[in-house]
Design a protein around this motif. Sequence first.
Motif, PDB file in Angstrom:
ATOM      1  N   GLY A  97       0.755  -1.302   0.001  1.00  0.00           N
ATOM      2  CA  GLY A  97       0.117   0.123  -0.258  1.00  0.00           C
ATOM      3  C   GLY A  97       0.843   1.390  -0.153  1.00  0.00           C
ATOM      4  O   GLY A  97       0.343   2.260  -0.244  1.00  0.00           O
ATOM      5  N   GLY A  98       2.116   1.197   0.441  1.00  0.00           N
ATOM      6  CA  GLY A  98       2.972   2.271   0.339  1.00  0.00           C
ATOM      7  C   GLY A  98       2.662   3.145   1.456  1.00  0.00           C
ATOM      8  O   GLY A  98       1.676   3.010   2.406  1.00  0.00           O
ATOM      9  N   GLY A  99       3.224   4.322   1.685  1.00  0.00           N
ATOM     10  CA  GLY A  99       3.072   5.103   2.948  1.00  0.00           C
ATOM     11  C   GLY A  99       3.780   4.615   4.318  1.00  0.00           C
ATOM     12  O   GLY A  99       4.531   3.882   4.165  1.00  0.00           O
ATOM     13  N   PRO A 100       3.768   5.651   5.132  1.00  0.00           N
ATOM     14  CA  PRO A 100       4.674   5.273   6.445  1.00  0.00           C
ATOM     15  C   PRO A 100       4.210   4.067   7.024  1.00  0.00           C
ATOM     16  O   PRO A 100       4.836   3.734   8.123  1.00  0.00           O
ATOM     17  CB  PRO A 100       4.425   6.590   7.204  1.00  0.00           C
ATOM     18  N   GLY A 101       2.821   3.746   6.574  1.00  0.00           N
ATOM     19  CA  GLY A 101       2.217   2.513   7.401  1.00  0.00           C
ATOM     20  C   GLY A 101       1.979   2.819   9.080  1.00  0.00           C
ATOM     21  O   GLY A 101       2.184   3.815   9.581  1.00  0.00           O
ATOM     22  N   HIS A 102       2.446   1.662   9.734  1.00  0.00           N
ATOM     23  CA  HIS A 102       2.522   1.836  11.234  1.00  0.00           C
ATOM     24  C   HIS A 102       3.929   1.700  11.698  1.00  0.00           C
ATOM     25  O   HIS A 102       4.397   0.621  12.234  1.00  0.00           O
ATOM     26  CB  HIS A 102       1.553   0.571  11.755  1.00  0.00           C
ATOM     27  N   LEU A 103       4.528   2.719  11.557  1.00  0.00           N
ATOM     28  CA  LEU A 103       5.987   2.668  12.207  1.00  0.00           C
ATOM     29  C   LEU A 103       6.118   2.482  13.533  1.00  0.00           C
ATOM     30  O   LEU A 103       7.084   1.843  13.975  1.00  0.00           O
ATOM     31  CB  LEU A 103       6.406   4.176  11.591  1.00  0.00           C
ATOM     32  N   ALA A 104       5.391   3.307  14.194  1.00  0.00           N
ATOM     33  CA  ALA A 104       5.367   3.219  15.917  1.00  0.00           C
ATOM     34  C   ALA A 104       5.068   1.958  16.286  1.00  0.00           C
ATOM     35  O   ALA A 104       5.768   1.446  17.153  1.00  0.00           O
ATOM     36  CB  ALA A 104       4.153   3.961  16.424  1.00  0.00           C
ATOM     37  N   LEU A 105       4.096   1.205  15.656  1.00  0.00           N
ATOM     38  CA  LEU A 105       3.884  -0.176  16.028  1.00  0.00           C
ATOM     39  C   LEU A 105       4.894  -0.897  15.640  1.00  0.00           C
ATOM     40  O   LEU A 105       5.471  -1.995  16.460  1.00  0.00           O
ATOM     41  CB  LEU A 105       2.745  -0.738  15.295  1.00  0.00           C
ATOM     42  N   MET A 106       5.605  -1.067  14.418  1.00  0.00           N
ATOM     43  CA  MET A 106       6.750  -1.617  13.971  1.00  0.00           C
ATOM     44  C   MET A 106       7.823  -1.470  14.807  1.00  0.00           C
ATOM     45  O   MET A 106       8.731  -2.311  15.251  1.00  0.00           O
ATOM     46  CB  MET A 106       7.256  -1.474  12.556  1.00  0.00           C
ATOM     47  N   ALA A 107       8.099  -0.368  15.217  1.00  0.00           N
ATOM     48  CA  ALA A 107       9.368   0.054  15.989  1.00  0.00           C
ATOM     49  C   ALA A 107       9.147  -0.545  17.701  1.00  0.00           C
ATOM     50  O   ALA A 107      10.089  -1.072  18.173  1.00  0.00           O
ATOM     51  CB  ALA A 107       9.521   1.804  16.355  1.00  0.00           C
TER      52      ALA A 107
END
Length: 339
Positions: A97-107
């Motif tokens: 889908g592109g975009g920043p996605g769930h960066l906080a969740l991934m971190a």
Amino acid sequence: MRAPVLDDAIAASDLDSEVRRDLRGLQKETAETVARHLVAAGSLVDDDPQLALEHARYARRRASRIAVVREASGIVAYHAGEWTEALGELRAARRMGGGPGHLALMADIERALGRPERALELTRGPEVADLAPADRIELLIVAAGARRDLGELDAAIVGLQVPDLDPARRDPWSARLFYAYADNLLAAGREADAVQWFVHAHDADVEGETDAAARIAELTGEELESADDITFGEEEYPLDDLSAGEADVSTAVEDVVDPGSPDPGAPDPAASDPDASDPDASDPDALDPEPVVDQGGSDDETSTGSGPVPAEDAATTGDTDVNEAATGPDIDDERPDAR
């Protein structure tokens, strides 16, 4: 894989309309089935995350090439403590889908897997600039937790000293930001300052996202009925030079100031105690049943796994819920335990 039982009351129409549009590439019957399982996952994720994960996995099996399905599967896996699976699904969703996605969740997942350095790497990526304000603050909270995991308590505190850290503000993320700041102050041994910021968090927490009242009672020995129950002297809350402008995740968590420099909520030195311390997933039909921790291999491999949630700030975050757009109307898009 046998489909988990669906309640007859669950309807595909309960799913967000934008998500349903993403399912139009599927056959009508398949799209309806996937939609119903996503709704079920969303309604169960808080009370029974394991059953919710069964529904999310089944939806993923039927529609593994739909980004929003992979996103929902990853978020539910996160709530169920299946860290490696969650990370793989979220990576896949971002790739599709592109975009920043769930960066906080991934971190936060990287933290749970014992890799705080990799969590910090995610906070420095170019996609951080594209985050919405709420997601930016959530990522700051996770970054502070990663610094704390590494024993860098001063950096954790400084990283949260951004313009949003203002007791007078009442943004949707204010309570969680104040709580995270208080928690890190407490970890650094600054109990009086921590109590004060727990009070600010309690005062701002109209949705009951945090357990600030319980933390205050634990530290003071008294139950807190309202923010007025504890009174502090009037003072200003200047921000360090580090955060004079707009919050910058990569800068805020990198620079460490002298522990004696002022921070929001710090008492006047003349009045204070002189002794006081100042990766992408592929689309396999079935997930590897054994926990596998990513050691830098291909991002195209996903597997289930679990790991201990870091103390006090698992998901830093506290109650990051499943994305409503991905799993239905009962799922909130913001969870990072207020940690």
